[in-house]
Design an enzyme around this catalytic site. Structure first.
Site, PDB file in Angstrom:
ATOM      1  N   ASP A 159       3.818   5.972 -11.395  1.00  0.00           N
ATOM      2  CA  ASP A 159       2.454   5.857 -10.815  1.00  0.00           C
ATOM      3  C   ASP A 159       1.790   6.006 -11.765  1.00  0.00           C
ATOM      4  O   ASP A 159       0.267   5.863 -12.066  1.00  0.00           O
ATOM      5  CB  ASP A 159       2.132   5.002  -9.460  1.00  0.00           C
ATOM      6  N   ASP A 199       4.468   0.299   4.510  1.00  0.00           N
ATOM      7  CA  ASP A 199       5.518   0.670   5.353  1.00  0.00           C
ATOM      8  C   ASP A 199       6.316  -0.018   6.315  1.00  0.00           C
ATOM      9  O   ASP A 199       7.073  -0.998   6.910  1.00  0.00           O
ATOM     10  CB  ASP A 199       6.672   2.120   4.699  1.00  0.00           C
TER      11      ASP A 199
END
Length: 735
Positions: free
Chosen positions: A143, A449
């Site tokens: 990223d 998550d």
């Protein structure tokens, strides 16, 4: 990473020193005793008057009620613990060559905070799994969009041709080169390994590492390397980490018959991806990167099983894939398993666990309890997923077919495949779709998550917690106090946002998951609110002590016995539990110190930021925890010297609270010595004990404020600020 480092104070971090709560449990969670605090014991016989600290006493009683409620939640992790083992040697006997393909996602975001050498060691460790290499595909999501990370991965692809056969031949563990050589460099290779081969492979690795570190230090790729690989043409002068097109390179293709190691065996597929980023489009942090990987991998390999790991969590057990498949391919219950979560463990924990980063209670107690209630939460790393559950499919009964259909892409050129997959990583692909909502990882929360795992479980799936003796993955724990507090702020802030969102475990999970699992999620979702009663309990008894106001029973009163019993029994149990799971006595003490520090800083700021976000005043940001530190910081960390090294609002609170405790204790001592007022101590003995223990806990803070001269101390400006605030607080209480 959650890359969940996650830290759990539940089950033993309530009223550790004051006796506000207690739990003593048998291994399966039977409660033996429950003690009450001063506020809980006195209402039946006495409510203080106005001049006796009535409001302080009422506040203390309110804190007791909150701790009692929170204690009830923590019991869910003790009701029905499940401990699992596998028989992976039976897999080839039952399924022969029909074991499923596995896609492995490795995520990185910043080449400075997460150095390329760290990243490629994780990549090499998972490429070398003890599993058919033609059925492994490894994807690196960068990223940061850095050509330095791409260069490091290119170097790793060449080195893997030597490293993988070396690992297979000599059954190397662990299969991260830097971790392996760091354990064998002093003693040399084991007797079973040929010394010449060991020296050769070590030299190849060191040469590769030097080339990568030189490029990183110079900030550019050698021109001779850049000219040899067309992939570097993707980086041009107009590109930046926040504004670039999709970059996708298949460095090793499983479809290429020439992609073999030095012994002619197949290599895993290896793919580099930097998804498109534009300033006008929100990229949704790690969740967005994972969803881009889900789509891209579906075009290239489309494995039914997906493993995701943070870039600092290298594989420590080459058979982890086979362990996970034992659950997915179980003939009785495998069809209902969505993911298999391995514990977070770390390879740089000091002997006495200075910052309480080992997560021992979470990994050895809490997650086993959640497993018994329907499955552990997903913590963002070290987790094997069933692709269909991660993509949003609801659970439905039926036999799972593991044999993959042959796709009609055999003759596809790699360049054609790359172009098709690039479109799936564009920043506009998700517009007007269900990605981030019903498909893939959920958006809008710092702990994507946790909210994703909860959603999967509410779709009818179960999860499994597998905690082998040899840990599946090892990562890097924070090495400074600032990193630790910042990490826990992000976790606690995200967990509270989950509770307050439409995905809250109490409402969203009602009727979909068990009550025990709902309570298990709430343990973490309520970390942030628990900061207020903790801060109250830390400050008010000491300030009342400074003013001679009693909040607890006199030492001569029979009501003091429950307090003494709770303090002794709880801490005795807590110590025995810590020692049982491998901590030292000093480590237990460090855990108590960090319990107080996190609750009075990280969780408090998480609560404040969440309230500001709800009011529309601020937005949450995803903060990456640094994975490296300079030599001086590392040396102090190994010597277990607490690292402050700067000024921050969190440190201001820590220092102010510490000074308040010291002023209150010294004030009482002066009153006793100078005025010979010994008699009044009988009514204040528990507050004296509490204040004294808090002073001892804060010894590292006093050292950093007044005695240390190294770069890890607290700055002078913070010293004057904290002393001034502490004196002001004490003076205010006098009037």
């Amino acid at each position: 990473m959650r890359g969940m480092q996650l830290w759990c104070e539940s089950n033993r971090a309530l009223g550790v020193f004051t006796g506000c709560t207690m739990e003593v449990m048998e291994p399966r969670g039977d409660v033996v005793e429950r003690g009450g605090g001063g506020g809980a014991a006195r209402p039946a016989i006495h409510i203080p008057g106005e001049g006796e600290g009535r409001w302080a006493w009422i506040g203390l009683f309110g804190a007791e009620l909150w701790f009692s409620f929170y204690w009830l939640l923590t019991q869910s992790s003790r009701w029905n613990p499940v401990y699992r083992s596998t028989f992976k040697q039976r897999l080839p006997q039952r399924y022969e060559n029909d074991v499923p393909e596995v896609d492995i996602f490795v995520c990185t975001a910043d080449p400075i905070i997460e150095p390329p050498t760290l990243v490629i060691n994780t990549v090499l460790s998972v490429m070398a799994y003890d599993y058919p290499k033609e059925k492994l595909s490894v994807y690196l999501s960068d990223d940061g969009g850095s050509d330095l990370t791409f260069y490091a991965l290119l170097e790793a692809s060449h080195f893997s041709r030597h490293w993988i056969p070396f690992c297979n031949k000599f059954k190397v563990e662990p299969r991260s080169p830097v971790a392996y050589f760091s354990t064998t460099s002093q003693s040399g290779p084991p007797n079973a390994i040929n010394k010449d081969e060991w020296s050769t492979i070590k030299k190849l690795y060191e040469d590769m590492e030097n080339r990568i570190e030189t490029a990183v230090k110079l900030g550019r790729i050698p021109e001779e390397v850049r000219s040899k690989h067309t992939g570097f043409s993707e980086w041009h002068s107009g590109i930046s980490s926040r504004d670039h097109h999709s970059i996708l390179q298949i460095l090793i293709s499983g479809r290429d018959p020439t992609a073999v190691d030095i012994e002619g065996a197949a290599l895993p597929t290896l793919v580099y991806l930097a998804r498109e980023k534009r300033p006008q489009h929100h990229h949704n942090f790690k969740a967005g990167a994972m969803n881009a990987l889900l789509r891209v991998s579906s075009e290239i390999s489309n494995a039914q099983i997906i493993l995701n790991v943070d870039c600092d969590m290298y594989s420590n057990n080459s058979e982890s894939v086979r362990d996970a498949l034992c659950f997915f391919m179980d003939e009785e219950n495998g069809h209902e398993i969505a993911y298999v979560q391995f514990p977070q463990a770390f390879n740089n924990i000091t002997r006495n666990d200075l910052y309480a980063s080992s997560l021992r209670i979470l990994s050895e107690v809490d997650f086993h309890g959640m497993d018994g209630n329907g499955g552990p939460m997903y913590v963002g790393t070290g987790c094997f997923h069933r692709r269909e559950s991660l993509c949003g499919k609801k659970y439905s009964k039926g036999k799972v077919e593991w044999k993959k259909e042959i796709q009609n892409r055999i003759d596809d050129r790699t360049s054609n495949l790359e172009e098709r997959a690039k479109a799936l990583a564009s920043c506009t692909y998700e517009e007007n779709t269900q990605w981030g909502k019903e498909m893939g990882l959920k958006y809008g929360c710092p702990v994507e998550d946790v909210i994703t795992g909860l959603s999967i479980q509410c779709n009818g799936w179960k999860s499994v917690y597998y905690n082998p003796v040899r840990k599946g993955f090892l990562g890097v724990a924070p090495t400074t106090l600032a990193q630790t507090l910042l990490q826990h702020k992000r976790w606690s802030e995200g967990d509270l946002q989950v509770l307050l969102s439409s995905y809250g475990p109490l409402l969203y999970g009602h009727g979909k998951i068990s009550a025990g699992l709902q309570m298990g999620y709430c343990i973490y979702c309520l970390w942030a609110p628990t900061s207020l009663p903790t801060l109250y309990y830390v400050l008010i008894p000491s300030l009342c002590l400074f003013n001679g106001i009693s909040l607890f029973p006199k030492i001569s009163s029979p009501w003091v016995m429950p307090f003494l019993y709770v303090m002794v029994a709880h801490n005795a149990y807590s110590i025995s539990e810590s020692l049982h799971y491998g901590e030292t006595l000093h480590g237990w003490w460090n855990e108590k110190r960090m319990w107080m520090m996190k609750r009075t800083t990280s969780y408090l700021f998480a609560l404040i930021d969440t309230v500001l976000k709800l009011l529309g005043i601020s937005n949450s940001a995803f903060v990456i925890t640094a994975k490296v530190s300079d030599d001086e910081v590392s040396r102090r960390y190994q010597q277990e010297i607490m690292e402050f090294g700067g000024s921050s609002p969190m440190f201001t609170i820590l220092a102010t609270v510490a000074i308040i405790q010291l002023v209150c204790l010294v004030g009482v001592a002066i009153r006793v010595v100078i005025n010979s007022e010994v008699g009044f101590l009988g009514a204040l003995i528990l507050q004296v004990l509490l204040c004294g223990l808090l002073v001892i806990i804060n010894l590292p803070v006093y050292q950093a404020l007044f005695f240390r001269k190294d770069k890890g101390c607290l700055p002078s400006s913070l010293k004057f600020t904290s002393v001034g605030l502490a004196i002001l607080a004490c003076l205010i209480t006098l009037y």
